[in-house]
Design a protein around this motif. Structure first.
Motif, PDB file in Angstrom:
ATOM      1  N   GLU A  88      38.067  45.511  21.857  1.00  0.00           N
ATOM      2  CA  GLU A  88      39.437  45.133  22.187  1.00  0.00           C
ATOM      3  C   GLU A  88      40.346  45.428  21.002  1.00  0.00           C
ATOM      4  O   GLU A  88      39.969  45.194  19.846  1.00  0.00           O
ATOM      5  CB  GLU A  88      39.511  43.655  22.550  1.00  0.00           C
TER       6      GLU A  88
ATOM      7  N   ASN B 140      45.304  42.646  28.315  1.00  0.00           N
ATOM      8  CA  ASN B 140      45.348  41.193  28.219  1.00  0.00           C
ATOM      9  C   ASN B 140      46.678  40.718  27.624  1.00  0.00           C
ATOM     10  O   ASN B 140      47.255  41.383  26.744  1.00  0.00           O
ATOM     11  CB  ASN B 140      44.208  40.661  27.350  1.00  0.00           C
TER      12      ASN B 140
ATOM     13  N   LYS C 131      35.035  49.121  32.641  1.00  0.00           N
ATOM     14  CA  LYS C 131      36.345  48.498  32.826  1.00  0.00           C
ATOM     15  C   LYS C 131      37.287  48.855  31.679  1.00  0.00           C
ATOM     16  O   LYS C 131      36.877  48.912  30.515  1.00  0.00           O
ATOM     17  CB  LYS C 131      36.200  46.972  32.864  1.00  0.00           C
TER      18      LYS C 131
ATOM     19  N   GLU D  42      36.041  36.115  35.478  1.00  0.00           N
ATOM     20  CA  GLU D  42      36.712  37.253  36.090  1.00  0.00           C
ATOM     21  C   GLU D  42      36.426  37.304  37.585  1.00  0.00           C
ATOM     22  O   GLU D  42      35.403  36.789  38.067  1.00  0.00           O
ATOM     23  CB  GLU D  42      36.280  38.565  35.438  1.00  0.00           C
TER      24      GLU D  42
ATOM     25  N   GLY E 258      41.112  47.329  30.425  1.00  0.00           N
ATOM     26  CA  GLY E 258      41.974  46.201  30.763  1.00  0.00           C
ATOM     27  C   GLY E 258      43.120  46.005  29.803  1.00  0.00           C
ATOM     28  O   GLY E 258      43.122  46.515  28.676  1.00  0.00           O
TER      29      GLY E 258
ATOM     30  N   LYS F   7      41.501  46.663  26.182  1.00  0.00           N
ATOM     31  CA  LYS F   7      40.048  46.589  26.002  1.00  0.00           C
ATOM     32  C   LYS F   7      39.353  47.659  26.828  1.00  0.00           C
ATOM     33  O   LYS F   7      39.898  48.172  27.812  1.00  0.00           O
ATOM     34  CB  LYS F   7      39.524  45.218  26.426  1.00  0.00           C
TER      35      LYS F   7
ATOM     36  N   GLN G 236      42.350  44.332  35.014  1.00  0.00           N
ATOM     37  CA  GLN G 236      41.463  45.423  34.643  1.00  0.00           C
ATOM     38  C   GLN G 236      41.231  46.354  35.822  1.00  0.00           C
ATOM     39  O   GLN G 236      41.390  45.978  36.987  1.00  0.00           O
ATOM     40  CB  GLN G 236      40.127  44.876  34.129  1.00  0.00           C
TER      41      GLN G 236
ATOM     42  N   THR H 124      38.892  46.813  40.660  1.00  0.00           N
ATOM     43  CA  THR H 124      40.140  46.197  40.207  1.00  0.00           C
ATOM     44  C   THR H 124      39.934  44.691  40.143  1.00  0.00           C
ATOM     45  O   THR H 124      39.228  44.122  40.987  1.00  0.00           O
ATOM     46  CB  THR H 124      41.314  46.507  41.148  1.00  0.00           C
TER      47      THR H 124
ATOM     48  N   ASN I  43      36.730  40.335  40.704  1.00  0.00           N
ATOM     49  CA  ASN I  43      36.982  41.752  40.953  1.00  0.00           C
ATOM     50  C   ASN I  43      36.740  42.098  42.420  1.00  0.00           C
ATOM     51  O   ASN I  43      36.022  41.397  43.137  1.00  0.00           O
ATOM     52  CB  ASN I  43      36.045  42.621  40.103  1.00  0.00           C
TER      53      ASN I  43
END
Length: 212
Positions: free
Chosen positions: A165, A209, A205, A94, A207, A175, A54, A74, A96
């Motif tokens: 998403e 997946n 964010k 997560e 992202g 997402k 993301q 990031t 970042n």
């Protein structure tokens, strides 16, 4: 209990809860005595494990490209979804890197570097689109700036958020997500004087997946 211990405990509970939820869903499906079929409007399967990347923005105020308090975010994510009808629930972790800045008064400043979070997710699937909310615990590492003579290091707090998403062809999905984290009782020293602040972190964010 330290902030990192709380984060590890939250992650452990999320991982342990996932298979229990899956077993409960399987039990209900295998022991359904209804004489009619329950309609399910979502034809997409959201039962999956995923990893992703993301990018976005992090800020001590609402992220803005014109604010010195905003920084590029990031990171990477991993999680699991379990679906029952149109309802989807699961857990996600997560990590970042985002250098949002915080003014803490008296000429002192703190700058974020790494942050991590463990979150529970719950949402509603509309075919290939999932709308969801998140609730969890996040922790952030701060670096001292300007007149700050002593920084707090790692600090954490409650994190809430929401997102959407969309599945693409194959195993990919995209997402967009917003998360807010409140970090209370952040202790530091500015020009040698101790002080305590309540800080806020806003994260936007986008992202991609990969679903297994």
């Amino acid at each position: 209990m330290s902030k990192m211990h709380i984060l590890i405990s939250s992650l452990s509970l999320a991982i342990l809860a996932a298979p229990v939820g899956a077993q409960a869903a399987d039990y209900l499906n295998n022991n359904n005595d209804y004489s009619y079929d329950t309609p399910v409007t979502s034809s997409s399967d959201w039962n999956n494990t995923y990893i992703g990347a993301q990018i976005g923005a992090s800020s001590s105020k609402v992220p803005s490209p014109f604010s010195s308090r905003s920084g590029i975010l990031t990171g990477v994510v991993a999680g699991k979804n379990i679906q029952s009808g149109n309802f989807v629930f699961g857990g996600e972790v997560e990590l970042n890197f985002a250098e949002a800045e915080h003014n803490i008064g008296n000429g002192g400043r703190l700058q974020q570097s790494w942050n991590a979070a463990a979150k529970a997710k719950a949402g509603y699937a509309m075919d290939s689109t999932l709308v969801y909310g998140t609730l969890g615990y996040g922790t952030t590492k701060f670096k001292k700036q300007e007149a700050t003579t002593k920084g707090p290091g790692w600090e954490g707090g409650v994190l809430v958020g929401a997102g959407i998403e969309q599945k693409l062809s194959g195993p990919l999905s995209v997402k967009a997500e917003y998360d807010y984290m409140r970090i209370s009782n952040v202790k530091s020293e500015v020009n040698g004087a101790s002080q305590t602040n309540k800080l806020h972190n806003h994260m936007l964010k986008a992202g991609l997946n990969y679903n297994f």
